[in-house]
Design an enzyme around this catalytic site. Sequence first.
Site, PDB file in Angstrom:
ATOM      1  N   GLU A 118       0.750  -1.460  -0.016  1.00 35.57           N
ATOM      2  CA  GLU A 118       0.116  -0.108   0.348  1.00 35.57           C
ATOM      3  C   GLU A 118       1.278   1.116  -0.352  1.00 35.57           C
ATOM      4  OE1 GLU A 118      -3.457  -1.758   2.254  1.00 35.57           O
ATOM      5  OE2 GLU A 118      -3.003  -0.075   2.736  1.00 35.57           O
ATOM      6  N   CYS A 131       3.137   8.387   1.162  1.00 35.60           N
ATOM      7  CA  CYS A 131       4.147   7.707   2.316  1.00 35.60           C
ATOM      8  C   CYS A 131       4.007   5.862   1.310  1.00 35.60           C
ATOM      9  CB  CYS A 131       3.257   7.398   3.516  1.00 35.60           C
ATOM     10  SG  CYS A 131       3.803   5.934   4.629  1.00 35.60           S
ATOM     11  N   CYS A 138       8.332  -7.204   7.165  1.00 35.10           N
ATOM     12  CA  CYS A 138       8.206  -6.498   7.655  1.00 35.10           C
ATOM     13  C   CYS A 138       9.483  -7.378   8.498  1.00 35.10           C
ATOM     14  CB  CYS A 138       8.416  -5.242   8.521  1.00 35.10           C
ATOM     15  SG  CYS A 138       9.753  -4.096   9.390  1.00 35.10           S
ATOM     16  N   CYS A 142       7.934  -5.246  15.554  1.00 33.58           N
ATOM     17  CA  CYS A 142       7.375  -4.639  16.708  1.00 33.58           C
ATOM     18  C   CYS A 142       6.663  -4.625  17.036  1.00 33.58           C
ATOM     19  CB  CYS A 142       7.390  -3.318  15.680  1.00 33.58           C
ATOM     20  SG  CYS A 142       9.155  -2.741  15.168  1.00 33.58           S
ATOM     21  N   CYS A 145       2.983  -2.757  15.622  1.00 30.71           N
ATOM     22  CA  CYS A 145       2.877  -2.807  14.293  1.00 30.71           C
ATOM     23  C   CYS A 145       2.538  -3.837  13.832  1.00 30.71           C
ATOM     24  CB  CYS A 145       4.059  -2.103  13.583  1.00 30.71           C
ATOM     25  SG  CYS A 145       4.263  -2.091  12.315  1.00 30.71           S
ATOM     26  N   GLY A 203       7.904  -2.402   5.794  1.00 29.73           N
ATOM     27  CA  GLY A 203       9.271  -2.727   6.036  1.00 29.73           C
ATOM     28  C   GLY A 203      10.354  -1.661   6.257  1.00 29.73           C
ATOM     29  N   GLU A 204      11.402  -2.427   6.865  1.00 29.95           N
ATOM     30  CA  GLU A 204      12.458  -0.889   7.475  1.00 29.95           C
ATOM     31  C   GLU A 204      13.498  -0.713   6.066  1.00 29.95           C
ATOM     32  OE1 GLU A 204      13.447  -0.178   9.966  1.00 29.95           O
ATOM     33  OE2 GLU A 204      15.348   0.384   8.943  1.00 29.95           O
ATOM     34  N   SER A 235      12.650   6.560   7.766  1.00 30.79           N
ATOM     35  CA  SER A 235      12.311   6.268   8.021  1.00 30.79           C
ATOM     36  C   SER A 235      12.677   5.090   9.030  1.00 30.79           C
ATOM     37  CB  SER A 235      10.727   5.947   8.660  1.00 30.79           C
ATOM     38  OG  SER A 235      10.344   6.412  10.338  1.00 30.79           O
ATOM     39  N   SER A 257      11.969   6.138  14.845  1.00 32.96           N
ATOM     40  CA  SER A 257      11.466   5.424  15.681  1.00 32.96           C
ATOM     41  C   SER A 257      12.061   5.163  17.044  1.00 32.96           C
ATOM     42  CB  SER A 257      10.468   4.160  15.032  1.00 32.96           C
ATOM     43  OG  SER A 257       9.948   4.288  13.127  1.00 32.96           O
ATOM     44  N   LEU A 258      11.460   5.630  17.539  1.00 35.90           N
ATOM     45  CA  LEU A 258      11.875   5.177  19.489  1.00 35.90           C
ATOM     46  C   LEU A 258      11.074   5.111  20.302  1.00 35.90           C
ATOM     47  CD1 LEU A 258      15.225   6.394  20.700  1.00 35.90           C
ATOM     48  CD2 LEU A 258      14.120   8.158  21.282  1.00 35.90           C
ATOM     49  N   HIS A 259      10.142   5.520  20.400  1.00 40.17           N
ATOM     50  CA  HIS A 259       9.180   4.844  20.542  1.00 40.17           C
ATOM     51  C   HIS A 259       8.601   4.135  22.857  1.00 40.17           C
ATOM     52  CE1 HIS A 259       7.170   5.142  17.198  1.00 40.17           C
ATOM     53  NE2 HIS A 259       7.831   3.811  16.898  1.00 40.17           N
ATOM     54  N   ASN A 334      -2.884   4.237  16.551  1.00 35.99           N
ATOM     55  CA  ASN A 334      -3.581   3.752  15.257  1.00 35.99           C
ATOM     56  C   ASN A 334      -3.853   1.840  15.908  1.00 35.99           C
ATOM     57  OD1 ASN A 334      -5.424   4.053  13.089  1.00 35.99           O
ATOM     58  ND2 ASN A 334      -3.916   4.165  11.524  1.00 35.99           N
ATOM     59  N   CYS A 377       0.481   6.169   8.120  1.00 34.44           N
ATOM     60  CA  CYS A 377       2.143   5.388   7.799  1.00 34.44           C
ATOM     61  C   CYS A 377       2.246   4.354   9.147  1.00 34.44           C
ATOM     62  CB  CYS A 377       2.851   6.657   7.738  1.00 34.44           C
ATOM     63  SG  CYS A 377       2.671   7.844   6.303  1.00 34.44           S
TER      64      CYS A 377
HETATM   65  N1  SAH Z   1      10.094   0.965   9.451  1.00 32.64           N
HETATM   66  C1  SAH Z   1      10.519   2.185   9.781  1.00 32.64           C
HETATM   67  C2  SAH Z   1       9.370   2.469   8.312  1.00 32.64           C
HETATM   68  C3  SAH Z   1       7.878   2.327   8.302  1.00 32.64           C
HETATM   69  S1  SAH Z   1       7.485   1.611  10.295  1.00 32.64           S
HETATM   70  C4  SAH Z   1      10.839   2.459  10.999  1.00 32.64           C
HETATM   71  O1  SAH Z   1       9.643   1.972  12.147  1.00 32.64           O
HETATM   72  O2  SAH Z   1      10.660   2.809  11.836  1.00 32.64           O
HETATM   73  C5  SAH Z   1       7.305   4.235  10.017  1.00 32.64           C
HETATM   74  C6  SAH Z   1       6.554   4.193  11.856  1.00 32.64           C
HETATM   75  O3  SAH Z   1       5.242   4.333  11.540  1.00 32.64           O
HETATM   76  C7  SAH Z   1       7.517   3.682  12.521  1.00 32.64           C
HETATM   77  O4  SAH Z   1       7.571   5.135  13.502  1.00 32.64           O
HETATM   78  C8  SAH Z   1       6.445   3.017  13.044  1.00 32.64           C
HETATM   79  O5  SAH Z   1       6.351   3.224  14.730  1.00 32.64           O
HETATM   80  C9  SAH Z   1       4.786   3.569  13.551  1.00 32.64           C
HETATM   81  N2  SAH Z   1       3.545   2.265  13.384  1.00 32.64           N
HETATM   82  C10 SAH Z   1       3.700   1.309  12.802  1.00 32.64           C
HETATM   83  N3  SAH Z   1       2.894   0.840  13.386  1.00 32.64           N
HETATM   84  C11 SAH Z   1       2.248   1.687  13.820  1.00 32.64           C
HETATM   85  C12 SAH Z   1       0.698   2.032  14.497  1.00 32.64           C
HETATM   86  N4  SAH Z   1      -0.592   1.130  14.484  1.00 32.64           N
HETATM   87  N5  SAH Z   1      -0.206   3.085  14.991  1.00 32.64           N
HETATM   88  C13 SAH Z   1       1.223   4.033  14.626  1.00 32.64           C
HETATM   89  N6  SAH Z   1       2.554   4.154  14.266  1.00 32.64           N
HETATM   90  C14 SAH Z   1       2.475   3.263  13.622  1.00 32.64           C
HETATM   91 FE1  SF4 Z   2       8.619  -2.937  10.441  1.00 34.64          FE
HETATM   92 FE2  SF4 Z   2       9.080  -0.104  11.491  1.00 34.64          FE
HETATM   93 FE3  SF4 Z   2       6.709  -2.187  11.786  1.00 34.64          FE
HETATM   94 FE4  SF4 Z   2       8.957  -2.326  12.738  1.00 34.64          FE
HETATM   95  S1  SF4 Z   2       7.155  -0.365  13.022  1.00 34.64           S
HETATM   96  S2  SF4 Z   2       7.917  -4.471  12.456  1.00 34.64           S
HETATM   97  S3  SF4 Z   2      10.448  -2.223  11.740  1.00 34.64           S
HETATM   98  S4  SF4 Z   2       7.484  -1.736   9.883  1.00 34.64           S
END
Ligand code: SAH
Ligand code: SF4
Length: 408
Positions: A118, A131, A138, A142, A145, A203-204, A235, A257-259, A334, A377
């Site tokens: 997508e 985006c 991936c 995480c 995600c 994806g990463e 990212s 993506s610190l979180h 989300n 995203c």
């Molecule tokens: N893999 C890379 C890029 C794709 S994810 C990464 O992790 O940075 C892009 C962003 O969306 C990241 O910051 C990820 O942590 C965030 N993300 C993933 N799932 C999400 C969700 N359910 N709600 C909000 N943000 C989310």
């Molecule tokens: Fe992969 Fe980024 Fe999702 Fe983590 S947040 S599973 S690195 S797409």
Amino acid sequence: MIVSVAETAAPAAHAAMPKPSLVGRTRSGLAEALNEIGVPEKERRMRVGQLWNWIYHYGVRDFAAMTTIGKGLRAALAERFSLDLPEVTAEQVSTDGTRKWLIRMAPTGPRDRGAEIECVYIPEMDRGTLCVSSQVGCTLTCTFCHTGTQRLVRNLTTEEIVAQLMVARDRLGDFPNRSAPDGAFVPNDGGRFVSNIVFMGMGEPLYNFDGVRDAIEVITDNEGLSLGRRRITVSTSGVVPQIGPLGAEMGTMLAISLHAVRDELRNELVPLNRKYPIAELLEACRSYPGLSNAKRITFEYVMLKGVNDSDAEARELVRLLKGIPAKINLIPFNPWPGTRYECSDWDRIERFSEIVFRAGYASPVRTPRGRDILAACGQLKSETEKLSARARLMLDQDETAAAAQAAH
Ligand code: SAH
Ligand code: SF4
């Protein structure tokens, strides 16, 4: 509310392999194509320039339209290659103008139906952000995600990454001599429909380093798609050894993506943290090539209720980032079906953002866009592999309710 939906039928299971497309290729990829059809080496550079202009500047879909190229060569190209874009199998347009495309990549073999990814287009007053995805699925897991739950994983090719921008510009009518489709966002400042790209889809990106690097090379080429490197953000969840090379070889903006602010929690949310803990990650950020106040790193922080959203964590976040030219992006979580997390309450997000703001960071909470079409995203294609397009769209509509709930 979904205001428009389009879908097409699935291809036959054993359809003949299509001709390879030239769209998305680098200059050397185009030179190879010319070599294959016997164009002499001394002529190739000039021919590559012509193809480049027609493909990336004009966005033509037919070799016959390439009027600066002789008929014989056009026919030879058409015999062996195509200018096809991957197929858009579903398009959803949100009431806020956000568009989500489900894109089916060309099959890689006779038994492959073609992987689906997508891509989301988010129009704003001063920019249009696309985006894009760097992988199908991936390999990282995480826990918050949805992409991380998918089993099917492969790197997207350079062509497939570039094709996402080409599809977007094609669907938005953003090539010379094309008109915008009804309802499209038309910039009134002479800007582009797609002015910015974020690698925040599936994806990463740093696990597909070469594919992403070459795609950025094509996208930023001044004679074609011409996007500035500072308008592209990659990212990463924190692939530390690739962060320096990203800055040196791609020169794009960086988002992390610190979180979480403690290793114990980040190990759980972003398991890659066990390999590259927070201190190492921030060290890599401090030495990111070109880092300055004009070129800040974006730190993404997804707001998870009762997990990472306390005042103490907001203060620790500010302390950790001290000395790094940074922006902080608080992302409302989300939710997706089956997730164990909830989005933080709105007043909690406000309180958290106030602490960050008082420490000197503009911390805009990203307004959720396209929530009605589940377009955030990082939460793109879901585990709907086996569903028909229609069932998939119905599923998205069901999820709308949960998403809307979380947003308020
Ligand atoms: N893999 C890379 C890029 C794709 S994810 C990464 O992790 O940075 C892009 C962003 O969306 C990241 O910051 C990820 O942590 C965030 N993300 C993933 N799932 C999400 C969700 N359910 N709600 C909000 N943000 C989310
Ligand atoms: Fe992969 Fe980024 Fe999702 Fe983590 S947040 S599973 S690195 S797409």
